[in-house]
Write a protein that holds these residues in place. Sequence first.
Motif, PDB file in Angstrom:
ATOM      1  N   ASP A 191     -44.236 -58.168 121.152  1.00 27.19           N
ATOM      2  CA  ASP A 191     -44.624 -58.016 119.750  1.00 27.19           C
ATOM      3  C   ASP A 191     -45.450 -56.742 119.551  1.00 27.19           C
ATOM      4  O   ASP A 191     -46.491 -56.568 120.186  1.00 27.19           O
ATOM      5  CB  ASP A 191     -45.446 -59.252 119.327  1.00 27.19           C
ATOM      6  CG  ASP A 191     -45.722 -59.293 117.838  1.00 27.19           C
ATOM      7  OD1 ASP A 191     -45.982 -58.231 117.243  1.00 27.19           O
ATOM      8  OD2 ASP A 191     -45.708 -60.397 117.263  1.00 27.19           O
ATOM      9  N   PRO A 192     -45.029 -55.843 118.632  1.00 25.13           N
ATOM     10  CA  PRO A 192     -45.790 -54.609 118.408  1.00 25.13           C
ATOM     11  C   PRO A 192     -47.240 -54.861 118.003  1.00 25.13           C
ATOM     12  O   PRO A 192     -48.134 -54.097 118.378  1.00 25.13           O
ATOM     13  CB  PRO A 192     -45.032 -53.920 117.263  1.00 25.13           C
ATOM     14  CG  PRO A 192     -43.679 -54.541 117.242  1.00 25.13           C
ATOM     15  CD  PRO A 192     -43.815 -55.916 117.788  1.00 25.13           C
ATOM     16  N   ALA A 193     -47.487 -55.916 117.233  1.00 28.64           N
ATOM     17  CA  ALA A 193     -48.859 -56.215 116.792  1.00 28.64           C
ATOM     18  C   ALA A 193     -49.745 -56.561 117.979  1.00 28.64           C
ATOM     19  O   ALA A 193     -50.915 -56.176 118.035  1.00 28.64           O
ATOM     20  CB  ALA A 193     -48.842 -57.370 115.784  1.00 28.64           C
ATOM     21  N   VAL A 194     -49.189 -57.295 118.947  1.00 26.80           N
ATOM     22  CA  VAL A 194     -49.937 -57.631 120.171  1.00 26.80           C
ATOM     23  C   VAL A 194     -50.164 -56.377 121.002  1.00 26.80           C
ATOM     24  O   VAL A 194     -51.260 -56.148 121.534  1.00 26.80           O
ATOM     25  CB  VAL A 194     -49.181 -58.695 120.993  1.00 26.80           C
ATOM     26  CG1 VAL A 194     -49.874 -58.956 122.321  1.00 26.80           C
ATOM     27  CG2 VAL A 194     -49.054 -59.986 120.197  1.00 26.80           C
ATOM     28  N   GLY A 195     -49.133 -55.536 121.098  1.00 26.15           N
ATOM     29  CA  GLY A 195     -49.250 -54.291 121.848  1.00 26.15           C
ATOM     30  C   GLY A 195     -50.363 -53.402 121.317  1.00 26.15           C
ATOM     31  O   GLY A 195     -51.085 -52.757 122.080  1.00 26.15           O
ATOM     32  N   GLU A 196     -50.537 -53.370 119.995  1.00 28.19           N
ATOM     33  CA  GLU A 196     -51.595 -52.575 119.376  1.00 28.19           C
ATOM     34  C   GLU A 196     -52.982 -53.051 119.791  1.00 28.19           C
ATOM     35  O   GLU A 196     -53.879 -52.244 120.069  1.00 28.19           O
ATOM     36  CB  GLU A 196     -51.471 -52.616 117.843  1.00 28.19           C
ATOM     37  CG  GLU A 196     -50.431 -51.677 117.280  1.00 28.19           C
ATOM     38  CD  GLU A 196     -50.750 -50.218 117.567  1.00 28.19           C
ATOM     39  OE1 GLU A 196     -51.912 -49.805 117.372  1.00 28.19           O
ATOM     40  OE2 GLU A 196     -49.843 -49.501 118.015  1.00 28.19           O
ATOM     41  N   VAL A 197     -53.160 -54.369 119.835  1.00 28.19           N
ATOM     42  CA  VAL A 197     -54.460 -54.925 120.237  1.00 28.19           C
ATOM     43  C   VAL A 197     -54.747 -54.576 121.693  1.00 28.19           C
ATOM     44  O   VAL A 197     -55.852 -54.135 122.050  1.00 28.19           O
ATOM     45  CB  VAL A 197     -54.500 -56.454 120.024  1.00 28.19           C
ATOM     46  CG1 VAL A 197     -55.811 -57.037 120.561  1.00 28.19           C
ATOM     47  CG2 VAL A 197     -54.336 -56.792 118.544  1.00 28.19           C
ATOM     48  N   LYS A 198     -53.765 -54.749 122.542  1.00 25.87           N
ATOM     49  CA  LYS A 198     -53.940 -54.452 123.968  1.00 25.87           C
ATOM     50  C   LYS A 198     -54.247 -52.963 124.191  1.00 25.87           C
ATOM     51  O   LYS A 198     -55.139 -52.606 124.958  1.00 25.87           O
ATOM     52  CB  LYS A 198     -52.682 -54.861 124.745  1.00 25.87           C
ATOM     53  CG  LYS A 198     -52.432 -56.370 124.808  1.00 25.87           C
ATOM     54  CD  LYS A 198     -51.107 -56.657 125.508  1.00 25.87           C
ATOM     55  CE  LYS A 198     -50.737 -58.125 125.502  1.00 25.87           C
ATOM     56  NZ  LYS A 198     -51.561 -58.932 126.423  1.00 25.87           N
ATOM     57  N   ALA A 199     -53.493 -52.102 123.498  1.00 23.56           N
ATOM     58  CA  ALA A 199     -53.713 -50.657 123.638  1.00 23.56           C
ATOM     59  C   ALA A 199     -55.111 -50.264 123.175  1.00 23.56           C
ATOM     60  O   ALA A 199     -55.784 -49.444 123.808  1.00 23.56           O
ATOM     61  CB  ALA A 199     -52.648 -49.892 122.835  1.00 23.56           C
ATOM     62  N   GLN A 200     -55.564 -50.864 122.071  1.00 20.89           N
ATOM     63  CA  GLN A 200     -56.903 -50.558 121.557  1.00 20.89           C
ATOM     64  C   GLN A 200     -57.978 -51.044 122.520  1.00 20.89           C
ATOM     65  O   GLN A 200     -59.007 -50.370 122.715  1.00 20.89           O
ATOM     66  CB  GLN A 200     -57.093 -51.193 120.174  1.00 20.89           C
ATOM     67  CG  GLN A 200     -58.410 -50.823 119.498  1.00 20.89           C
ATOM     68  CD  GLN A 200     -58.551 -49.324 119.275  1.00 20.89           C
ATOM     69  OE1 GLN A 200     -57.722 -48.712 118.611  1.00 20.89           O
ATOM     70  NE2 GLN A 200     -59.572 -48.721 119.847  1.00 20.89           N
TER      71      GLN A 200
END
Length: 258
Positions: A191-200
């Motif tokens: 999920d792109p939304a999950v990926g954003e949290v992890k990357a941040q």
Amino acid sequence: MTEMSRTAEDRQRHIVRTARTTGAVDVNTLAAQLGVAKETVRRDLRALEDHGLVRRTHGGAYPVESAGFETTLAFRATSHVPEKRRVAAAAAELLGDAETVFVDEGFTPQLIAEALPRDRPLTVVTASLPVAGALAEAENTSVLLLGGRVRPGTLATVDHWTTKMLAGFVLDLAFIGANGISREHGLTTPDPAVGEVKAQAIRAARRTVFAGVHTKFGAVSFCRFAEIGALEAIVTSTLLPSAEAHRYSLLGPQVIRV
């Protein structure tokens, strides 16, 4: 001959559905269910692996998580549990003198949270409701739960509220999970939304530790959120072959097998 043995497409659809329901499939069992030779099942599994839907193991296969399929937290709490407990305990030992820690969503990170020391002050930042719940009453631990939209399968927050809050922190250490980790594609999640949290979280942290069981390795999901070189350490089990662990270590991180 059963109905499902008529076409390869029907067989393969059945195999994927079974793998996603049970967590793994076995060549012998599938051959009996489908009324075909074991070699036919192996051929189906090879085709499904080529399409990125399953990963073959000795004697069977397990499903790969993708943009269209992701296991729930409840399911993850039933698979490879002894291995996940060993990995989580070893990851928690890498805390060092960290005082502020990000703990990712997922069952293995939840086990890491439960293994963190209670005898000294610690601030834990998380998007995971189960992690926050597990630590809410822990002595000496302050818990910061990131706000946002709650994903039902994983019970974790996502979207711009979550990442904006994370962007305001400087963290000593991030414990990160992933749906897949590979030398070529790095750490991935469906999920792109999950990926954003992890990357941040990785951007906010001075040190990043990935913890995951052996089945994560070589698996590739939809959204890449980090390269292997961004990790200080990878913690997994001895079920990951030592030669493969060495290949990951050449990309930068220390690889710990327990």
